[in-house]
Write a protein that holds these residues in place. Structure first.
Motif, PDB file in Angstrom:
ATOM      1  N   ILE A   1       1.726   6.986  -9.558  1.00 60.43           N
ATOM      2  CA  ILE A   1       0.383   7.021  -8.969  1.00 60.43           C
ATOM      3  C   ILE A   1       0.453   6.345  -7.604  1.00 60.43           C
ATOM      4  CG2 ILE A   1      -1.958   6.041  -9.082  1.00 60.43           C
ATOM      5  CD1 ILE A   1      -2.006   6.440 -12.007  1.00 60.43           C
ATOM      6  N   ILE A   2      -0.095   7.008  -6.602  1.00 57.26           N
ATOM      7  CA  ILE A   2      -0.257   6.339  -5.309  1.00 57.26           C
ATOM      8  C   ILE A   2      -1.622   5.657  -5.356  1.00 57.26           C
ATOM      9  CG2 ILE A   2      -0.374   6.637  -2.806  1.00 57.26           C
ATOM     10  CD1 ILE A   2       1.237   9.218  -3.143  1.00 57.26           C
ATOM     11  N   LEU A   3      -1.594   4.342  -5.375  1.00 59.94           N
ATOM     12  CA  LEU A   3      -2.855   3.605  -5.475  1.00 59.94           C
ATOM     13  C   LEU A   3      -3.660   3.759  -4.192  1.00 59.94           C
ATOM     14  CD1 LEU A   3      -1.543   0.357  -7.188  1.00 59.94           C
ATOM     15  CD2 LEU A   3      -3.018   2.099  -8.226  1.00 59.94           C
ATOM     16  N   LYS A   4      -4.939   3.507  -4.311  1.00 57.45           N
ATOM     17  CA  LYS A   4      -5.799   3.643  -3.141  1.00 57.45           C
ATOM     18  C   LYS A   4      -6.277   2.280  -2.666  1.00 57.45           C
ATOM     19  CE  LYS A   4      -9.917   5.535  -2.482  1.00 57.45           C
ATOM     20  NZ  LYS A   4     -11.124   6.053  -3.056  1.00 57.45           N
ATOM     21  N   SER A   5      -6.527   1.425  -3.623  1.00 59.02           N
ATOM     22  CA  SER A   5      -7.101   0.130  -3.292  1.00 59.02           C
ATOM     23  C   SER A   5      -6.934  -0.804  -4.482  1.00 59.02           C
ATOM     24  CB  SER A   5      -8.600   0.290  -3.028  1.00 59.02           C
ATOM     25  OG  SER A   5      -9.197   0.858  -4.184  1.00 59.02           O
ATOM     26  N   VAL A   6      -7.275  -2.042  -4.278  1.00 60.83           N
ATOM     27  CA  VAL A   6      -7.237  -3.015  -5.371  1.00 60.83           C
ATOM     28  C   VAL A   6      -8.214  -2.570  -6.461  1.00 60.83           C
ATOM     29  CG1 VAL A   6      -7.713  -5.412  -5.988  1.00 60.83           C
ATOM     30  CG2 VAL A   6      -6.538  -4.891  -3.853  1.00 60.83           C
TER      31      VAL A   6
ATOM     32  N   ALA B   1      -3.685  -6.601  -2.409  1.00 54.89           N
ATOM     33  CA  ALA B   1      -4.799  -7.442  -1.966  1.00 54.89           C
ATOM     34  C   ALA B   1      -4.443  -8.172  -0.676  1.00 54.89           C
ATOM     35  CB  ALA B   1      -5.161  -8.443  -3.064  1.00 54.89           C
ATOM     36  N   ASN B   2      -3.174  -8.552  -0.529  1.00 53.92           N
ATOM     37  CA  ASN B   2      -2.751  -9.290   0.659  1.00 53.92           C
ATOM     38  C   ASN B   2      -2.438  -8.393   1.855  1.00 53.92           C
ATOM     39  OD1 ASN B   2      -2.946 -11.602  -0.846  1.00 53.92           O
ATOM     40  ND2 ASN B   2      -0.774 -11.606  -1.441  1.00 53.92           N
ATOM     41  N   ALA B   3      -2.356  -7.096   1.588  1.00 54.21           N
ATOM     42  CA  ALA B   3      -1.934  -6.195   2.669  1.00 54.21           C
ATOM     43  C   ALA B   3      -3.057  -5.996   3.685  1.00 54.21           C
ATOM     44  CB  ALA B   3      -1.513  -4.861   2.091  1.00 54.21           C
ATOM     45  N   LYS B   4      -2.648  -5.872   4.949  1.00 55.72           N
ATOM     46  CA  LYS B   4      -3.621  -5.633   6.013  1.00 55.72           C
ATOM     47  C   LYS B   4      -4.152  -4.205   5.894  1.00 55.72           C
ATOM     48  CE  LYS B   4      -4.056  -6.843  10.845  1.00 55.72           C
ATOM     49  NZ  LYS B   4      -3.311  -6.919  12.098  1.00 55.72           N
ATOM     50  N   PHE B   5      -3.236  -3.287   5.616  1.00 59.51           N
ATOM     51  CA  PHE B   5      -3.637  -1.892   5.408  1.00 59.51           C
ATOM     52  C   PHE B   5      -3.241  -1.468   3.992  1.00 59.51           C
ATOM     53  CE2 PHE B   5      -2.559  -2.376   9.937  1.00 59.51           C
ATOM     54  CZ  PHE B   5      -3.809  -2.100  10.490  1.00 59.51           C
ATOM     55  N   PRO B   6      -4.133  -1.703   3.022  1.00 61.09           N
ATOM     56  CA  PRO B   6      -3.776  -1.483   1.612  1.00 61.09           C
ATOM     57  C   PRO B   6      -3.291  -0.052   1.353  1.00 61.09           C
ATOM     58  CG  PRO B   6      -5.916  -2.553   1.772  1.00 61.09           C
ATOM     59  CD  PRO B   6      -5.498  -2.214   3.165  1.00 61.09           C
ATOM     60  N   GLU B   7      -3.902   0.929   1.992  1.00 62.27           N
ATOM     61  CA  GLU B   7      -3.498   2.319   1.709  1.00 62.27           C
ATOM     62  C   GLU B   7      -2.057   2.564   2.135  1.00 62.27           C
ATOM     63  OE1 GLU B   7      -6.161   5.457   2.510  1.00 62.27           O
ATOM     64  OE2 GLU B   7      -7.910   4.327   1.796  1.00 62.27           O
ATOM     65  N   LYS B   8      -1.710   1.964   3.285  1.00 65.71           N
ATOM     66  CA  LYS B   8      -0.346   2.122   3.775  1.00 65.71           C
ATOM     67  C   LYS B   8       0.631   1.399   2.843  1.00 65.71           C
ATOM     68  CE  LYS B   8       2.020   1.636   8.031  1.00 65.71           C
ATOM     69  NZ  LYS B   8       2.166   0.447   8.860  1.00 65.71           N
TER      70      LYS B   8
ATOM     71  N   ALA C   1       0.196   0.780  -0.260  1.00 66.15           N
ATOM     72  CA  ALA C   1       0.282   1.502  -1.547  1.00 66.15           C
ATOM     73  C   ALA C   1       1.322   2.607  -1.458  1.00 66.15           C
ATOM     74  CB  ALA C   1      -1.073   2.070  -1.923  1.00 66.15           C
ATOM     75  N   ILE C   2       1.384   3.238  -0.291  1.00 63.38           N
ATOM     76  CA  ILE C   2       2.363   4.309  -0.113  1.00 63.38           C
ATOM     77  C   ILE C   2       3.779   3.746  -0.129  1.00 63.38           C
ATOM     78  CG2 ILE C   2       3.241   5.924   1.643  1.00 63.38           C
ATOM     79  CD1 ILE C   2       0.365   6.763   2.088  1.00 63.38           C
ATOM     80  N   GLU C   3       3.940   2.576   0.492  1.00 63.23           N
ATOM     81  CA  GLU C   3       5.268   1.937   0.449  1.00 63.23           C
ATOM     82  C   GLU C   3       5.641   1.562  -0.987  1.00 63.23           C
ATOM     83  OE1 GLU C   3       4.671  -0.058   4.861  1.00 63.23           O
ATOM     84  OE2 GLU C   3       4.799  -1.379   3.110  1.00 63.23           O
ATOM     85  N   ILE C   4       4.652   1.061  -1.712  1.00 59.33           N
ATOM     86  CA  ILE C   4       4.927   0.667  -3.109  1.00 59.33           C
ATOM     87  C   ILE C   4       5.381   1.895  -3.901  1.00 59.33           C
ATOM     88  CG2 ILE C   4       3.848  -0.145  -5.264  1.00 59.33           C
ATOM     89  CD1 ILE C   4       2.046  -1.961  -3.486  1.00 59.33           C
TER      90      ILE C   4
ATOM     91  N   SER D   1      -4.383  15.415   0.691  1.00 60.37           N
ATOM     92  CA  SER D   1      -3.831  15.342   2.051  1.00 60.37           C
ATOM     93  C   SER D   1      -2.872  14.161   2.163  1.00 60.37           C
ATOM     94  CB  SER D   1      -4.941  15.177   3.091  1.00 60.37           C
ATOM     95  OG  SER D   1      -5.900  16.161   2.898  1.00 60.37           O
ATOM     96  N   VAL D   2      -3.277  13.039   1.549  1.00 58.68           N
ATOM     97  CA  VAL D   2      -2.399  11.858   1.554  1.00 58.68           C
ATOM     98  C   VAL D   2      -1.091  12.200   0.841  1.00 58.68           C
ATOM     99  CG1 VAL D   2      -2.114   9.504   0.654  1.00 58.68           C
ATOM    100  CG2 VAL D   2      -4.286  10.186   1.675  1.00 58.68           C
ATOM    101  N   LEU D   3      -1.222  12.883  -0.289  1.00 58.86           N
ATOM    102  CA  LEU D   3      -0.016  13.254  -1.037  1.00 58.86           C
ATOM    103  C   LEU D   3       0.854  14.221  -0.216  1.00 58.86           C
ATOM    104  CD1 LEU D   3       1.636  13.040  -3.637  1.00 58.86           C
ATOM    105  CD2 LEU D   3       0.290  14.920  -4.589  1.00 58.86           C
ATOM    106  N   ALA D   4       0.200  15.134   0.503  1.00 57.83           N
ATOM    107  CA  ALA D   4       0.952  16.080   1.332  1.00 57.83           C
ATOM    108  C   ALA D   4       1.789  15.349   2.374  1.00 57.83           C
ATOM    109  CB  ALA D   4      -0.022  17.063   2.002  1.00 57.83           C
TER     110      ALA D   4
END
Ligand code: SF4
Ligand code: SF4
Lengths: 290, 202
Positions: A216-221, A245-252, A254-257, A281-284
């Motif tokens: 799963i690509i998370l979106k947010s906390v 939660a600590n990330a400046k850009f959580p969506e980005k 999440a993709i790294e995770i 689109s994010v998944l693409a």
């Protein structure tokens, strides 16, 4: 190359889950799926996922086929008895559906029709067995069919649970009765997943079984909390929630995770399966970089 | 024991809305143990109905309301004139009466399951009366009733720390089955494939 051929040739496969609409118009969803079509081998079409009512997976799978997309149709034990299952499966095959994921199904109580009568006439192992019978040209009473099905049978397994022995018990039976691939619940705890894979490697009946790892690509906390609370069998470790939660850009982040998880599970899995997709689109974009 | 629960008084009143002369029948067995249809509850309902202007023309608690021999004897004692019967027994007891008498009959209880009494008024759901009893293969723990998905071949993926995915306060039946069989050194019983259940044995 279709999904079954790719699996049997030990090629790495990519699946993506799609919930049929809560309505009759499928245009928008199909357009979404087309964005990732070239990167995805098959689309998992859910069957009233989380016990929330959506269009029949049989109908929606057929619509995917008509649009040149390959479905893996989910079929659960929650809403249908053995009669309905068999007739649905014959219909599915006649309409061109070839891949199935045989599931128990979420409990009625978690969904939006908690007063409905849960069926659970047969369980997921018996469902796998039933499909194998149809493949051999017999119905569940061992009465010959006028023509047979030839489904590729998939089943689910959850490496996240604290009751892994129970999962393995069931996995062995599913395998023995005809399941050729397994899709896992979304994985966040890679160490646990690795331990699980090592464990099944040592089990005779589970040699050569194909495991497709859930992602799963998370979106947010908030999304992480929601899944931890509402989705049975999914566990997102606190360190990942904190990381987001600590990330400046959580969506980005999440993709790294998700990328890190995929890199780790790839060598020990036959594919990945994107679940709970929020934005195609994010998944693409993600798949383009993969 | 058949576990029953009282319907709300409003629901009962709604059911018998158009009737005035009423007979109340309780049961000396399960419904008494459940405190839904014993002596006390019959009298309580009588009073509530009378407060609403209904006339309760006869009351009785049959020792075992699902025993038609006893029901037959009781019916002989009914007054000639009455409009309907309110049964405070389980659905089975209510039908023991309705199958012998043409008059309108209504349930004052809901019938839940077959269960075990832990303390007075504290019951545990144990059996859904499914026909062929299979608990011998499951360490004496019923997978039909105690597992929320009635699974026969192993747990679902939602079992977590011994609890069921449907309710964090409910034990996962499969974890219990597994642990008990392990203790008995009989885990291998679970290895065999269990066929779909016969739900309709005669
Ligand atoms: S298997 Fe369970 S539900 Fe069926 S009769 Fe036995 S205890 Fe009751
Ligand atoms: S968690 Fe256990 S009791 Fe609950 S549905 Fe799953 S297997 Fe059954």
């Amino acid at each position: 190359m279709n999904f079954a051929t790719k699996l049997s040739n030990n090629k790495f496969t990519v699946c993506a889950e799609v919930n049929p609409p809560h309505g009759t118009n499928t245009l928008e969803i199909i357009n979404d799926l087309k964005k990732i079509k070239d990167k995805v081998d098959a689309f998992n079409v859910t069957d009233n996922s989380l016990s929330r009512m959506t269009m029949s997976p049989l109908a929606f799978s057929k619509i995917l086929l008509d649009n040149g997309l390959e479905p893996i149709m989910h079929i659960t034990c929650r809403d249908k008895n053995r009669l309905a299952m068999q007739s649905e499966l014959l219909g599915a095959y006649a309409l061109g559906i070839r891949n199935l994921l045989a599931l128990t199904g979420d409990a009625i109580s978690v969904g939006n029709f908690p007063d409905a009568k849960a069926v659970f006439d047969i369980d997921s192992v018996q469902l796998v067995d039933l499909i194998s019978k149809l493949n051999k040209s017999f119905d569940l009473n061992n009465k010959g069919l006028s023509s047979r099905t030839d489904f590729l049978i998939g089943a689910a397994v959850n490496p996240n649970t604290t009751f892994v022995d129970g999962q393995i018990l069931k996995m062995k039976k599913k395998r023995e009765h005809g399941a050729s691939f397994f899709q896992t619940q979304p994985i966040f705890d890679v160490d646990k997943y690795k331990k699980f894979i090592n464990k099944i490697k040592k089990i005779k009946q589970l040699q050569n079984v194909k495991i497709i790892c859930g992602i799963i690509i998370l979106k947010s906390v908030k999304h992480a909390h929601f899944l931890n609370k509402k989705a049975p069998g999914i566990k997102i470790p606190e360190r990942i929630v904190q990381d987001l939660a600590n990330a400046k850009f959580p969506e980005k982040r999440a993709i790294e995770i998700a990328s890190n998880i995929i890199n780790e599970v790839k060598p020990i899995s036959q594919g990945i399966h994107f679940a709970n997709i929020d934005d195609y689109s994010v998944l693409a974009q993600f798949l383009n970089k993969l | 024991m058949i576990v029953t629960k009282k319907k709300s008084f409003e629901e009962v009143l709604e059911l018998i809305n158009e009737y005035n002369k009423i007979i109340l029948i309780g049961c000396g067995d399960c419904a008494t143990l459940c405190k839904t249809g014993g002596e006390e509850e019959v009298l309580e309902l009588k009073k509530q109905l009378e407060d609403k202007g209904k006339s309760v023309v006869y009351t009785s608690v049959i020792d075992t309301a699902c025993d038609q021999r006893l029901v037959k004897l009781e019916i002989k004692k009914f007054p000639k004139e009455y409009d309907c019967i309110l049964s405070l027994s389980c659905g089975s007891g209510a039908q023991a009466i309705s199958s012998l008498i043409g008059k309108p009959i209504f349930p004052a209880t809901d019938t839940l399951y077959a269960g075990v009494t832990k303390r007075i008024g504290d019951f545990k759901k144990m059996c859904l009366l499914c026909g062929r009893c299979i608990i011998g293969e499951y360490a004496g723990i019923c997978p039909i009733t105690m597992c929320s998905k009635s699974l026969l071949n192993g747990p679902c993926g939602g079992s977590d720390n011994g609890k069921c995915e449907t309710d964090p306060d409910k034990d996962c039946a499969w974890q219990l089955i597994f642990d008990r069989l392990k203790e008995q050194k009989k885990l291998h019983i679970l290895d065999s494939y269990k066929e779909p259940k016969e739900w309709n044995i005669k």
